[in-house]
Design a protein around this motif. Structure first.
Motif, PDB file in Angstrom:
ATOM      1  N   THR B 277      98.335 138.600 134.382  1.00  0.00           N
ATOM      2  CA  THR B 277      96.869 138.693 132.898  1.00  0.00           C
ATOM      3  C   THR B 277      95.685 138.420 134.343  1.00  0.00           C
ATOM      4  N   GLU B 279      95.302 134.929 134.387  1.00  0.00           N
ATOM      5  CA  GLU B 279      96.063 133.611 134.890  1.00  0.00           C
ATOM      6  C   GLU B 279      96.158 133.141 136.420  1.00  0.00           C
ATOM      7  N   SER B 300      94.151 143.019 130.678  1.00  0.00           N
ATOM      8  CA  SER B 300      95.311 142.971 130.845  1.00  0.00           C
ATOM      9  C   SER B 300      96.812 143.150 130.707  1.00  0.00           C
ATOM     10  N   LEU B 301      97.919 142.828 131.117  1.00  0.00           N
ATOM     11  CA  LEU B 301      99.003 143.872 131.220  1.00  0.00           C
ATOM     12  C   LEU B 301      99.554 145.127 130.826  1.00  0.00           C
ATOM     13  N   ARG B 320     101.819 149.510 128.844  1.00  0.00           N
ATOM     14  CA  ARG B 320     102.357 148.088 128.819  1.00  0.00           C
ATOM     15  C   ARG B 320     102.959 147.328 129.687  1.00  0.00           C
ATOM     16  N   ARG B 332     104.632 137.052 139.630  1.00  0.00           N
ATOM     17  CA  ARG B 332     105.555 137.374 138.901  1.00  0.00           C
ATOM     18  C   ARG B 332     106.261 138.621 138.512  1.00  0.00           C
ATOM     19  N   GLU B 339     107.877 153.537 126.928  1.00  0.00           N
ATOM     20  CA  GLU B 339     106.710 154.349 125.372  1.00  0.00           C
ATOM     21  C   GLU B 339     105.683 153.362 124.605  1.00  0.00           C
ATOM     22  N   SER B 340     105.377 153.081 126.406  1.00  0.00           N
ATOM     23  CA  SER B 340     103.899 152.328 125.417  1.00  0.00           C
ATOM     24  C   SER B 340     103.027 152.941 126.191  1.00  0.00           C
TER      25      SER B 340
ATOM     26  N   THR C  32     108.249 115.028 115.719  1.00  0.00           N
ATOM     27  CA  THR C  32     107.062 114.585 115.405  1.00  0.00           C
ATOM     28  C   THR C  32     105.954 116.240 115.111  1.00  0.00           C
ATOM     29  N   VAL C  92     101.056 115.878 127.219  1.00  0.00           N
ATOM     30  CA  VAL C  92      99.531 114.698 127.104  1.00  0.00           C
ATOM     31  C   VAL C  92      98.677 115.339 125.986  1.00  0.00           C
ATOM     32  N   GLY C 251     101.899 126.851 133.267  1.00  0.00           N
ATOM     33  CA  GLY C 251     102.537 127.248 133.449  1.00  0.00           C
ATOM     34  C   GLY C 251     103.360 128.348 132.575  1.00  0.00           C
ATOM     35  N   ARG C 253     103.116 131.559 129.928  1.00  0.00           N
ATOM     36  CA  ARG C 253     102.656 133.451 130.273  1.00  0.00           C
ATOM     37  C   ARG C 253     101.628 133.396 129.191  1.00  0.00           C
ATOM     38  N   LEU C 254     100.338 133.503 129.470  1.00  0.00           N
ATOM     39  CA  LEU C 254      99.021 133.220 128.696  1.00  0.00           C
ATOM     40  C   LEU C 254      98.062 134.486 128.977  1.00  0.00           C
ATOM     41  N   ASP C 255      97.902 135.874 127.719  1.00  0.00           N
ATOM     42  CA  ASP C 255      96.753 136.463 127.751  1.00  0.00           C
ATOM     43  C   ASP C 255      95.902 136.047 127.006  1.00  0.00           C
ATOM     44  N   LEU C 259     102.100 134.841 125.257  1.00  0.00           N
ATOM     45  CA  LEU C 259     103.551 135.846 125.389  1.00  0.00           C
ATOM     46  C   LEU C 259     104.552 135.120 125.440  1.00  0.00           C
ATOM     47  N   TYR C 281     104.341 141.810 122.014  1.00  0.00           N
ATOM     48  CA  TYR C 281     104.663 143.146 121.852  1.00  0.00           C
ATOM     49  C   TYR C 281     104.677 143.788 120.261  1.00  0.00           C
ATOM     50  N   ARG C 286     101.249 149.482 120.328  1.00  0.00           N
ATOM     51  CA  ARG C 286     101.678 149.887 121.923  1.00  0.00           C
ATOM     52  C   ARG C 286     101.110 148.573 123.112  1.00  0.00           C
ATOM     53  N   ASP C 287     100.794 148.341 121.850  1.00  0.00           N
ATOM     54  CA  ASP C 287     100.251 147.044 122.393  1.00  0.00           C
ATOM     55  C   ASP C 287     100.823 145.753 121.696  1.00  0.00           C
ATOM     56  N   TYR C 288     100.053 144.537 122.309  1.00  0.00           N
ATOM     57  CA  TYR C 288     100.385 142.614 122.288  1.00  0.00           C
ATOM     58  C   TYR C 288      99.639 142.961 120.519  1.00  0.00           C
TER      59      TYR C 288
END
Lengths: 266, 581, 338, 586
Positions: B277, B279, B300-301, B320, B332, B339-340, C32, C92, C251, C253-255, C259, C281, C286-288
Motif C-alpha cells: 500500500t 504506506e 495498491s495491493l 489482489r 511486510r 481467484e482474484s 468509552t 491520543v 502501524g 495496515r491501511l489502503d 485492512l 476483501y 475480486r477487489d476490496y
C-alpha cells in the motif's frame, strides 16, 4: 562545561545519602518560582544539617507575609503567629524551653513595619533567638505595596507618585538596639548564609540576620536579582566584628557589604 | 568565561550524541547538521556549504535527491512539536546561495607516495577519490560511461537533478587531483589484475545497473522496459515511444521517476501499481504528493502475474494481495489471494523493481569467472589490496549511504596502506554563550519548497527543475526552526537554590525534580527517578532528551547556575590532533 | 473483567451498536465511546428524510444523550482521536490526553469523497454525511429552486427523492466512479437514468466538468461537455473515503480504509475496525470493498463487538435488499426506498 | 424574561492571570451594554498554589445574586477547573487549552469530566500567546479572544479594556497582550464555524451610559472622595488594600494624601487625631486589623471624637482565610472593646449601598461625635456591579458637626450634657474654646473624674446620644405583600441579595413569604423589626457566621426562637440553599 553522566549521577546519589534535605517538608513550597526565599531556606537547611541539630529540638516562629509560610516547608516545630508579633512570641518560646533552638523568621513589613517596636526589646534582653529578617523591600502577600525598607521614589500601586517615606536600615537599627550578633547576607549566596548561621547558632544570645532577597513577582525595578547581584560584595577583609563602632560605621556607609558585622564576645 | 574546549572519545559521549543530536546520528555521513544550519542562519552560506562538504562531498546534489533519514528523526518532528525542520532544503539553499567557488579543502597533506585506482565515478567512488586525494594519495578514477556521476547522471532525471549542479561538484573533486578516465570498463577494458599491479590498492565502486526482472510471461514483449534502462534512455535524451496508457510496477524512487518521465513524454493515463500500500512506499511523502498532483494514479495491493499482448504489450494481468506478517524490520510479506485475477489494459509497461550489482569477473582463478566476495564492514575483499564499496557492495541503497561508505572505504585503505589511522571520530565540547533563539521561533511554520506551478508548465520543457529552491528569506526563516540540539544546557547542582524558576518558564516537561539519575554501563544518562516529595528532591536536572534548547531557563536563573556547552560530533586528523572544524 | 477498558472510536451506526453490544457482552468492563460530533448517536441514512421535512430532528437520534449514562457508557462527544498506538494499546485525543485500552473498535466511518479534478471546486460543492451537513442543506434548499447532483451514490438517490418531494428541479450527472470500488456497467447506468427520468430528473450523460462559474448568490453556471447548466446549488455524491488519516503512523495496515480480515481483525491483538472505515476483501468483486448503508454498518458494529470479546463471527453483508451492480449483489436497505 | 442571563466562570491556578482575565471580561461585557454582577475567589498564596475562580453573571436586567449554575467555563488550568464541572448547566460551553505543553494521562484534561451535552471548544491558548508575543503570559487573553468570537461580543470592547488596563505597564507588555488577544480571536474565527457559535443578543449599546462598573472597594473610595476626604491612613490587608491603593492615586489631585502607616493601631490613631483637629479622615481594614483598632475605637467613644472605619470582613478568626468571605465580625464591631462603648455600626448589602453608607458615615460621625463602623465583606469589596453613581449632593457633603455658639466662648464646656446628648464641639485653633479631650471618665468640662454620679451621668449621656442616631440611620426595608405571611427572612450584608432572590422565587410560587433588609446594626430599629416579626409565623435569619450573630442581636424581638441558617464556607450563600430552607418552614 558539560558534566559527564557518571559524575552527575554520583553527585545526586551522594546528596540523597547525605539526607541534607531531610529538613524539608514533603510538600513543595508555595512561594513564587524564582523567589529569593528558596535561597534562604537552602542556607538555613544546610546550617541545621551541618550542626546536626535534631529537628524535633527546633522551633521556627514566623509572622504574616510570604515569610510567614516558612514553618510549613521545614521538618521542624512551627508557630505561625499574627502580623508583627514574631519576636515577642519567640521570646516566650525560648524562655519557656531554653534547650530548643528558636528561629524567628519574617519579612521587612512584618519586622520593620507592624513589628518594629519589638526588635529593640528582644535585642536588649539578648534572648537567644536567631532572627532572620527577609528584606525584599515590598509587601508581597498583599500584591505589592511599599514597605519600611522601600527606597524613596519606589513606584507601586499604593505609591503611584513614588514612595515618600525614607527607608529604615535594619542592620543599623539592630546594632543601635544592642543586638549581640549582627550579620548581613544575600539570598543568592546560600553558602554565605549557612556559614553565618552556623556561627550565629553557636552564639549564645540574640542573633540578627538581615538577608537581602528579591520579590520576582511585584518588584521589577529595585531589588531585582540583577541589581542585588551587582550591589552586594563581601565585607572588607580588615573588618573587625568585635568592634561595635566599626560595625556601626560600616552599616552607615555601606548598605551592601555582606558578612558578620558584629559579634559581641561574652 | 574563556571558551574552554575539551575532546572526548568516551563511549558515554558518543551515546550522548546519538540521543541528543538524532539528525546527525541518522545521517549515514554523520553530517554536523546543527552547525551548518546555524551557519546559514548567520548568513554564512559558504561556511554552511563547507561544513556540509566535510561530511558529504555533494551538498548541492544531495540537497535535491537525498532520502532525508535525518528529517524522520528531527526533534522538531516529535508528535507534540509539529513538523521536522526542512534540513535537506536548507542544505540545498546553502549550495544555491553561496559564492560559486571550490570549498576549502583540508589541503593535500604530504604525499603519501601511494597510488590507488577507483572503479566507478558514482557517489561512492567520488567520495573515496576525494578523501584519498586530500590525504596525499594519487588517485585514478575509471568510469565506464562517458561522464562521471553514475546513477546521479544516468538514473535520476534532470527535472529532479540539473546536470550543471552535478558537474560543478564533480569538478571540485577533480580539482583535488583525482584523474578521471571515462569510457573505461574495469574488468572488461582493463583487467583488475593489471590495476592491482600498477596501484597500491584498487577500490571497486561500480554501482549496480542490472535491473531485476519479474520473470513474468510476456516480459520481453516490445513496449515492456526495465525501469533503469528506461531512465537511462530518457537521461541520455533518446526516450522510447510509450503511447498513452502506461503501467509502472515498482515502489521506489526509480518507479516514481519513470512515471513522472512518462507524463513528460506525453502519456495521458499513468498508474503506479504497488504490491503493498502507499504506506509502505520507499519514497518521501512529498514525492508521493508531488507525483499525484502531476496526475499519476497510485493503485495498491495488486501483484502482476502475466504481461499480455501479441506483437506488443496490450495489458497486464494482476492478482489482489493481502498484506502478510512483517519479516523482522523489513517489509511486510505479500500474500496473493486466490481467484482474484483481473486485467488492466496498457500501451507500455515499466518494470522498476530494483537493481543488483553487475558482477565483475576476475580473469584470475580456475573458472575464469570467479565472482568477488567482500565484507561490508571492512570493505576489503577476498583479494589483498582490492576493496569494494557503495551500491556495488551492498546492492541498491541511497545516495547518502553510498557517499558515507565511500569515505569510510578511503579511511580503511589509508589505514591499511600506512598502518596508522589518519582520522578519528571525536566529541568536541566547547563552553559557549546562549544563542539568540527566541521562543516564538518554535511556532514558525515550516517553509514549503516552492515548485513550478501550474502543473502543465512543468511539461512544456520536460527538463525544467520542479523544485525551484528556498529563497534566502525562506531559508533564514526555516533555519530559525532548528533547535540547535548540539547545545547542552546543564544546571550546576552545587549552586542551585531549588527555586524552580527554570521549571516555571520551561515550554514542556524538560526540567525535572529528581531523586536519582539513572545511567547505562557506559555512564550516559538514560533516565531519572522523579519526585514531588520536596525532601527527596536531590537535584533539579535538565532532561536533555526532552530539552528543545530554548534557553529560557538560563535567562531567568537567579543565581546563574545554568551553563551551555556546544557538544559536536566531529572528526579529527589523528596525527596532529588538528581538528577539521 | 472489571479492569477491562473497551474504547469505541466513532458514534455512527456501527460505533453505537458496537458499544451497546459490548455493554451487553461485558457487563463489568469500562466502556468509552468517543465521537467527533457534539451530539449523541444518530441515523445518517435518515438525514435525507429530515431534509425533506418528512421526519423531525428527534427521530434522527438513536437515543437521548442521557441514555449513554444509564448504559454506563462514557460518551465523549465533540472529541477527536488524533493518534493511535495499537501495540502499546493507547490512543491520543486532540487535546493531548492519552487513553489506554484493553480492547478497541475503530468505527470512524468515511468522509465524502471528491475526485481530484473537482477538488478545486471543493468550497462550492455541498456534500452530505453528518448532521451538520444536513443542517446546511436545510438552510440552503429553501433559497434555491434547482440542484445539480453529481456522482450517483446511494445517498444521492435518497436526496434526489427528497428534492423532488420539495418540488425542486433536479439535474443528475451520473459519474462512473461514484460508487468506489464498483464501476457502473452500461446496463445499470441506463436503468438508473431511466428511473430518474421517470421521476422528472434531467440526466446528463457526459461527465467531464469543464468549469463552474459563480453567477451570484445561489446561482452557478456549470459547463459539462458542450452543455451548460444553470442551478442554485451543486451536490457532490461520490461515495465516502474512510477517514483514516489519523492512523498514518499507527502501524495499522491501511489502503483506502483499514485492512481487516473477515473477522474485522486488524492484526493487532484486541484491535478491530468496522463500519464504513473497514476495508474487507470481497471475493465476488475480486477487489476490496467498504460496507455501504446503515444496516450493514449496524451488523458490522455488532460483529466487531462480539469478536472483540472472544467470539469468531464472520462479517456478513446484512441488509434487507439486494442491490444489483454489474451482476454483483450488494446487500443494502436503501435501494428499495427509491 | 431576561433575553440574556449568562453566568461565566474562569478557573485557573494562581499565577495564570485568572483574576485579570475576569476583570477584563467584566468590563468588556459591561461596555457591550450588559449589567454585571461578578466576584473573584482566590487563594492567599500569590503563585503556584490553590485555585482562582472568577464568577461573573451578565444580563440585561438587575441581578441580586450570583447563580449556582454556570453556562460558560473558561479553563486556564484543567486540574483546578475539574472542581467546577458539577456546577455546569445543561448544554454549557467549556473553553479549554487543547495543546498543553506535554501529553497528559487520562482524566487530567477537563474534557474527561464533562457530560456529553457540554459543548467543548478547544484552543491552543499557550501556543497562540507564545507565538504572538514570545511569552505564554498572554494565554488568558488568547482565551478571551476565543470567547469573544464564540459569543459574538465585539472585540473592540476587549481591546479598549486591555489597552486601559495595561497602559501603566508600558508599551511592551500592552503590545504583547493585545497581540495575544488578537491571536486568540483570529484562531477562533477560523476554527469555530458560524453555526456552532451561541451568539448573544446584546442590547443596543449606549443604552445606559451613566451606569459604571465598579467594585465595592472602589465605591467606598469614591464615596470618601465625594465626601471631601483629605486624609486616608491605612495598612495593607486583604481584602481592603484596593481602597488604599485607589485613594493613593486619587487623593493627591484633590490636595489630599494617603499615608501608609506602620500598622492598624497607628492608622486609627491618625484618623482620630485628624477628626479631632477638624478634618475628615478614614481607614479601612479587615478582621485582624479591626481587632487591633478596638481600644482606640472605644477611646473615640469616650472622648466623643468622630472616626470612620471600614471593616471588610473575611474568614476568621485570627489570620483565618484572607481571600474568603464571611460575616463573623458583627459582634466585634457592635460590642468590641472595653466598657459600655456604644457606637454606630451600619452594613451595606450591595455596591451602591457601599457608596451611600460610606458617604453617610462621615456626617453620622460628625453629628453623633462617635466612631462609625461600615461593615462590608470580601464578597462585597471584590464584587463588581454596574451601578449609577451620581456623586454627593451639597447636603450629603455638609459638615454635620454641632459647633458651640458665641455665648459659650470663654466658659466653654466640651462635654456639656444636652437633651440630645450631643455636646457642641469646638475645633482646636478657634480662640476661647480651649478644652482637653480624654479617654478617662470626665466631667462636662472634660476634667478627669471617677465619681459614681459623673460616670453614671456621662455613660447615660453617651448612650442617649447614640440612640438618638436612629432617626438618621437607614430604616429596615420590607419586601412582601404587606399582610401576614408564613415565613419572614431577615438578612444583612451581602447575604441579603441571595435571601431576596430566594424570597422572590418562593413568592412567584404563590407562597406567603417576605424579606426584611437590615442595614443599621447598631443602634437598630427595634419597633420596625418587631412589627415585621409579628406578621410572620416563622422568622429565618441566614448569615455567613457560625453562632448567628444577627440572630443573637435581634432574635429576642420575635418572642419565640428564630430559625437560624448558618454557613462558614468562605463562599457567598447560595439563593437555592435559602429557598429550600424556606420551603421546609411552610
Amino acid at each position: 562545561m558539560k558534566t559527564s553522566g557518571k559524575v552527575l549521577a554520583e553527585q545526586v546519589k551522594k546528596i540523597g545519602e547525605s539526607k541534607v534535605f531531610s529538613i524539608r517538608s514533603p510538600s513543595l513550597p508555595t512561594w513564587c518560582p524564582g523567589c529569593g526565599y528558596f535561597g534562604i531556606h537552602q542556607g538555613l537547611n544546610n546550617a541545621i544539617q551541618r550542626l546536626g541539630l535534631p529537628h524535633h529540638k527546633i522551633v521556627v516562629v514566623s509572622g504574616i507575609g510570604c515569610a510567614g509560610r516558612y514553618p510549613f516547608f521545614t521538618d521542624t516545630y512551627g508557630l505561625h503567629t499574627v502580623h508583627g508579633r514574631t519576636l515577642p512570641v519567640s521570646t516566650g518560646v525560648k524562655l519557656a524551653n531554653p534547650e530548643l533552638t528558636v528561629f524567628a523568621v519574617g519579612g521587612d513589613g512584618d519586622g520593620l513595619g507592624i513589628g518594629g517596636g519589638h526588635l529593640p526589646h528582644i535585642a536588649r534582653r539578648n534572648i537567644d533567638v536567631k532572627y532572620l529578617l527577609f528584606d525584599n523591600s515590598i509587601y508581597g502577600l498583599t500584591k505589592g505595596q511599599p514597605s519600611p525598607s522601600s527606597p524613596v521614589g519606589f513606584k507601586t500601586k499604593a505609591s503611584p507618585q513614588g514612595n515618600k517615606d525614607a527607608p529604615l536600615n535594619a542592620t543599623l537599627l539592630a546594632l543601635s538596639y544592642g543586638a549581640s550578633f549582627v550579620a548581613r547576607l544575600f539570598a543568592g549566596d546560600p553558602e554565605g548564609i549557612t556559614r553565618a548561621l552556623v556561627q550565629g547558632i553557636g552564639h549564645k544570645g540574640f542573633s540578627f540576620f538581615h538577608v537581602y532577597t528579591s520579590c520576582v513577582t511585584f518588584d521589577k525595578e529595585y531589588k531585582t536579582w540583577d541589581h542585588l547581584k551587582q550591589w552586594v560584595h563581601p565585607l572588607p577583609a580588615k573588618h573587625d566584628p568585635a568592634n561595635l563602632k566599626q560595625a556601626i560605621d560600616e552599616a552607615l556607609e555601606d548598605q551592601f557589604s555582606l558578612g558578620i558585622l558584629y559579634k559581641r564576645m561574652e | 568565561m574563556g571558551n574552554q574546549i575539551r575532546y572526548s572519545v568516551e563511549p558515554e559521549d558518543f551515546y550522548y550524541m546519538d540521543v541528543n543530536v538524532p539528525c546527525q546520528a541518522a545521517c549515514p555521513a554523520a553530517t554536523n547538521i546543527p552547525a551548518y544550519i546555524r551557519a546559514l542562519f548567520e548568513g554564512r552560506y559558504d561556511g554552511s556549504y563547507s561544513i556540509n562538504h566535510m561530511a558529504n562531498i555533494l551538498p548541492g546534489v544531495l540537497g535535491r535527491v537525498c532520502s532525508r533519514p535525518c528529517e524522520d528523526k528531527c526533534r522538531h518532528g516529535e508528535p507534540e512539536l509539529g513538523r521536522p525542520v526542512n534540513i535537506c532544503h536548507i542544505k540545498r539553499a546553502a549550495a544555491d546561495l553561496r559564492r560559486k567557488a571550490p570549498p576549502p579543502e583540508p589541503g593535500p597533506l604530504a604525499s603519501l607516495g601511494k597510488k590507488v585506482a577507483v572503479a566507478g565515478a558514482g557517489p561512492a567512488g567520488l567520495a573515496a577519490a576525494h578523501d584519498l586525494c586530500t590525504l596525499g594519495v594519487a588517485v585514478t578514477l575509471y568510469e565506464a560511461f562517458e561522464k562521471g556521476g553514475g546513477m546521479l547522471r544516468y538514473g535520476i532525471p534532470e527535472f529532479r537533478l540539473p546536470r550543471e549542479v552535478l558537474e560543478e561538484e564533480i569538478d571540485y573533486i577533480a580539482a583535488t587531483g583525482a584523474i578521471l578516465k571515462t569510457g573505461v570498463r574495469v574488468g572488461i577494458d582493463v583487467p583488475i589484475e593489471d590495476l592491482l599491479r600498477e596501484h597500491d590498492a584498487v577500490l571497486l565502486a561500480a554501482g549496480c545497473y542490472r535491473s531485476l526482472r519479474l520473470d513474468l510471461p510476456g516480459e520481453d514483449l516490445p513496449g515492456v522496459y526495465p525501469g533503469l534502462e528506461f531512465m537511462m534512455q530518457v537521461c541520455a535524451g533518446k526516450p522510447p515511444s510509450i503511447g498513452n496508457r502506461v503501467l509502472v510496477v515498482g515502489a521506489g524512487f526509480t518507479a516514481f521517476d519513470c512515471a513522472r518521465s512518462a507524463l513528460r513524454l506525453g502519456a495521458e493515463d499513468v498508474t503506479i501499481c504497488l504490491r503493498r500500500t502507499e504506506e509502505d512506499l520507499a519514497v518521501t511523502k512529498d514525492e508521493a504528493i508531488e507525483t499525484k498532483t502531476e496526475g499519476v494514479k497510485i493503485a495498491s495491493l495488486m501483484l502482476s502475474r502475466k504481461i499480455l499482448g501479441k506483437e506488443r504489450v496490450e495489458g497486464v494481468e494482476f492478482v489482489r494481495t493481502r498484506p502478510g506478517e512483517k519479516r523482522g524490520e523489513g517489509k511486510r510479506e505479500v500474500v496473493a489471494i486466490e481467484e482474484s485475477e483481473f486485467v488492466l489494459p496498457a500501451d507500455c509497461v515499466i518494470v522498476a523493481t530494483g537493481q543488483r550489482p553487475e558482477p565483475i569477473r576476475l580473469t584470475v582463478g580456475k573458472k575464469g569467472e570467479e565472482v568477488l566476495k567482500a565484507d561490508p564492514d571492512s570493505f576489503s575483499s577476498s583479494m589483498k589490496g582490492l576493496y569494494v564499496a557503495g551500491d556495488y557492495l551492498t546492492g541498491p541503497s541511497t545516495v547518502i549511504q553510498a557517499v558515507g561508505m565511500g569515505r569510510r572505504a578511503a579511511e580503511k585503505i589509508i589505514r591499511d596502506l600506512t598502518g596508522k589511522p589518519f582520522r578519528e571520530k571525536t566529541v568536541r565540547m566547547e563552553e559557549t554563550e546562549i544563542t539568540d533563539r527566541k521562543r516564538a521561533w518554535d511556532y514558525v511554520a515550516r517553509q514549503e519548497m516552492p515548485t513550478v506551478q501550474p502543473v502543465p508548465e512543468r511539461f512544456r520543457i520536460p527538463r525544467t527543475e520542479v523544485e525551484t529552491g528556498l529563497s534566502p528569506e525562506q531559508a533564514q526563516e526555516e533555519s530559525k526552526r532548528c533547535y540547535l540540539c548540539y547545545l547542552h544546557y546543564e544546571i550546576d547542582i552545587g549552586r542551585c537554590i531549588y527555586c524552580r524558576y527554570c521549571i516555571d518558564v520551561a515550554p514542556r516537561d524538560c526540567i525535572k525534580l529528581v531523586k536519582e539519575v539513572k545511567t547505562n554501563e557506559a555512564g550516559a544518562i538514560t533516565g531519572f527517578t522523579e519526585t514531588t516529595h520536596w525532601a527527596e528532591v536531590n537535584a533539579i536536572v535538565i532532561d536533555n532528551s526532552r530539552c528543545i534548547r530554548c534557553g529560557e531557563c538560563m535567562r531567568v536563573c537567579p543565581v546563574n547556575c545554568i551553563t551551555v556547552t556546544k557538544v559536536e560530533l566531529t572528526e579529527r586528523t589523528a596525527q596532529e590532533g588538528k581538528d577539521h572544524v | 473483567m472489571s479492569e477491562e477498558h473497551f474504547i469505541v472510536i466513532g458514534n455512527g451506526p456501527a460505533g453505537h451498536h458496537a458499544a451497546v453490544t459490548l455493554r451487553l457482552e461485558a457487563p463489568g468492563a469500562r466502556i468509552t465511546l468517543i465521537s467527533k460530533e457534539p451530539h449523541g448517536g444518530y441515523r445518517p441514512h435518515l438525514l435525507p428524510k429530515w431534509i425533506s421535512g418528512n421526519i423531525k430532528e428527534e427521530a434522527l437520534y438513536v437515543c437521548p444523550v442521557e441514555e449513554y449514562k444509564n448504559m454506563a457508557i462514557k460518551l465523549r462527544s465533540g472529541q477527536k482521536v488524533v493518534a493511535l498506538n495499537p501495540g502499546q494499546k493507547e490512543l491520543v485525543l486532540d487535546h493531548k490526553e492519552v487513553l489506554r485500552f484493553s480492547g478497541l473498535i475503530i468505527s470512524v466511518g468515511g468522509t465524502p469523497r471528491i475526485p481530484e479534478p473537482l477538488l478545486i471546486f471543493k468550497d462550492i460543492l455541498f456534500t452530505l454525511k453528518t448532521l451538520e451537513d444536513a443542517r446546511v442543506w436545510r438552510e440552503e434548499i429553501p433559497r434555491v429552486d434547482s440542484v445539480l447532483m453529481m456522482g450517483g451514490d446511494l445517498t444521492s438517490l435518497a436526496v434526489t427523492k427528497a428534492l423532488l418531494g420539495l418540488g425542486k428541479k433536479v439535474y443528475f450527472m451520473v459519474n462512473e466512479e461514484a460508487f468506489w470500488p464498483l464501476r457502473w456497467s452500461l446496463s445499470l447506468f441506463e436503468e438508473m437514468s431511466h428511473r430518474l427520468q421517470q421521476k422528472g430528473v434531467e440526466v446528463l450523460a457526459d461527465q467531464r466538468v469543464k468549469g463552474i462559474t459563480r453567477k451570484g448568490d445561489c446561482d452557478y453556471e456549470i459547463q459539462i461537455g458542450r452543455q451548460t447548466v444553470r442551478v442554485g446549488m451543486i451536490g457532490a455524491f461520490f461515495g465516502l473515503t474512510p477517514d483514516v488519516r489519523f492512523l498514518a503512523a499507527s502501524g495499522l495496515r491501511l489502503d483506502r480504509g483499514i485492512l481487516v480480515d473477515e473477522y474485522l481483525y486488524t492484526g493487532f491483538k484486541g484491535v478491530y475496525a468496522t463500519g464504513d472505515c473497514a476495508q474487507i476483501y470481497h471475493p465476488a468483486l475480486r477487489d476490496y470493498w467498504v460496507s455501504v448503508g446503515h444496516d450493514n454498518a449496524v451488523e458490522l458494529g455488532r460483529t466487531a463487538a462480539l469478536n472483540l470479546v472472544g467470539n469468531t463471527v464472520k462479517a456478513g453483508a446484512a441488509g434487507k435488499c439486494i442491490f444489483e451492480v454489474q451482476g454483483i449483489k450488494v446487500n443494502t436497505s436503501w435501494w428499495t426506498e427509491f | 424574561m431576561a433575553k440574556v442571563d449568562l453566568t461565566i466562570e474562569i478557573c485557573g491556578m494562581s499565577g495564570d492571570g485568572t483574576i485579570a482575565a475576569g476583570g477584563i471580561l467584566n468590563e468588556a461585557m459591561s461596555r457591550a451594554g450588559l449589567s454585571v454582577l461578578a466576584f473573584d475567589s482566590y487563594p492567599a498564596e500569590i503563585r503556584g498554589f490553590g485555585r482562582c475562580v472568577t464568577h461573573s453573571r451578565f444580563g440585561d436586567q438587575e441581578m441580586q445574586a450570583l447563580s449556582e449554575k454556570t453556562h460558560v467555563l473558561i479553563s486556564l488550568d484543567d486540574k483546578e477547573s475539574q472542581s467546577r464541572t458539577p456546577f455546569l448547566a445543561k448544554n454549557a460551553v467549556v473553553l479549554f487549552d487543547n495543546k498543553p505543553p506535554s501529553y497528559v494521562e487520562e482524566g487530567t484534561s477537563i474534557a474527561a469530566h464533562v457530560e456529553p451535552d457540554v459543548r467543548l471548544f478547544g484552543m491552543p491558548f499557550t501556543d497562540l500567546a507564545a507565538a504572538a508575543s514570545g511569552s505564554t503570559r498572554g494565554r488568558n487573553l488568547a482565551a478571551l479572544g476565543g470567547f469573544a468570537v464564540i459569543f459574538g461580543v465585539p472585540p473592540a470592547h476587549f481591546r479598549e479594556v486591555i489597552a486601559k488596563k495595561f497602559k501603566a505597564k508600558g508599551e511592551k507588555v500592552l503590545d504583547a497582550n493585545l497581540k495575544s488577544f488578537d491571536a486568540g480571536y483570529r484562531y477562533a474565527s477560523e476554527a469555530f464555524k458560524e453555526r456552532e457559535r451561541p451568539v448573544l443578543l446584546l442590547p443596543e449599546p449606549g443604552k445606559d451610559e451613566e451606569r459604571i462598573l465598579i467594585s465595592g472597594n472602589e465605591a467606598v473610595a469614591r464615596a470618601a472622595l465625594d465626601a471631601g476626604l483629605k486624609l486616608y491612613f491605612g495598612y495593607p490587608i486583604t481584602p481592603a488594600t484596593p481602597i488604599m491603593e485607589y485613594l493613593a492615586k486619587a487623593l493627591p489631585a484633590k490636595g489630599g494624601r494617603m499615608v501608609q502607616m506602620e500598622d492598624e493601631i497607628a492608622s486609627i490613631g491618625a484618623v482620630l487625631g485628624s477628626f479631632f483637629a477638624g478634618k475628615r479622615a478614614m481607614t479601612a481594614t479587615s478582621g485582624p486589623g479591626f481587632a487591633l483598632m478596638t481600644e482606640l475605637i472605644t477611646h473615640g467613644v469616650m472622648s466623643e471624637t468622630p472616626a470612620v472605619i471600614i471593616n471588610a470582613q473575611r474568614g476568621g478568626p485570627a489570620t483565618g482565610m484572607p481571600s474568603k468571605t464571611e460575616q463573623s465580625d458583627l459582634q466585634a464591631a457592635v460590642f468590641g472593646g472595653p466598657g459600655d462603648s456604644a457606637r454606630i455600626v451600619i452594613a451595606p448589602t450591595n455596591v451602591r449601598e457601599c457608596y451611600e453608607f460610606t458617604l453617610m458615615s462621615f456626617q453620622l460621625a460628625e453629628r453623633y461625635q462617635t466612631p462609625v463602623i461600615v461593615l462590608t465583606d470580601f464578597f462585597l469589596n471584590n464584587r463588581v456591579e454596574k451601578v449609577k453613581i451620581v456623586g454627593a449632593s451639597e447636603a450629603q457633603r455638609e459638615d454635620w458637626n454641632l459647633y458651640p455658639d458665641e455665648s459659650s466662648r470663654g466658659q466653654y464646656e466640651r462635654y456639656r450634657v444636652t437633651e440630645s446628648g450631643i455636646s457642641p464641639r469646638a475645633i482646636p485653633g478657634t480662640e476661647g474654646f480651649l478644652f482637653d479631650a480624654t479617654g478617662l471618665e470626665h466631667t462636662e468640662k472634660g476634667r478627669p473624674d471617677y465619681s459614681s454620679e459623673i460616670h453614671s451621668k456621662m455613660t447615660e449621656k453617651r448612650h442617649r446620644k447614640i440612640r438618638g442616631a436612629l432617626n438618621d440611620l437607614p430604616e429596615p426595608v420590607e419586601f412582601s405583600s404587606g399582610e401576614a405571611m408564613d415565613v419572614g427572612v431577615i438578612a444583612w450584608g451581602s447575604t441579603f441579595g441571595s435571601a431576596l432572590e430566594a424570597v422572590l422565587r418562593t413568592q412567584q410560587e404563590g407562597m406567603k413569604v417576605g424579606a426584611l433588609k437590615m442595614m443599621s446594626l447598631f443602634p437598630y430599629h427595634a419597633e420596625a423589626i418587631r412589627a415585621f416579626m409579628k406578621k410572620c409565623k416563622e422568622i429565618l435569619i441566614p448569615e455567613l457566621n457560625y453562632e448567628g450573630q444577627l440572630a443573637n442581636l435581634v432574635g429576642h424581638l420575635h418572642g419565640k426562637d428564630v430559625v437560624r441558617l448558618n454557613r462558614t464556607t468562605g463562599m457567598p450563600m447560595s439563593p437555592t440553599l435559602i429557598y429550600e430552607r424556606i420551603k421546609t418552614l411552610i
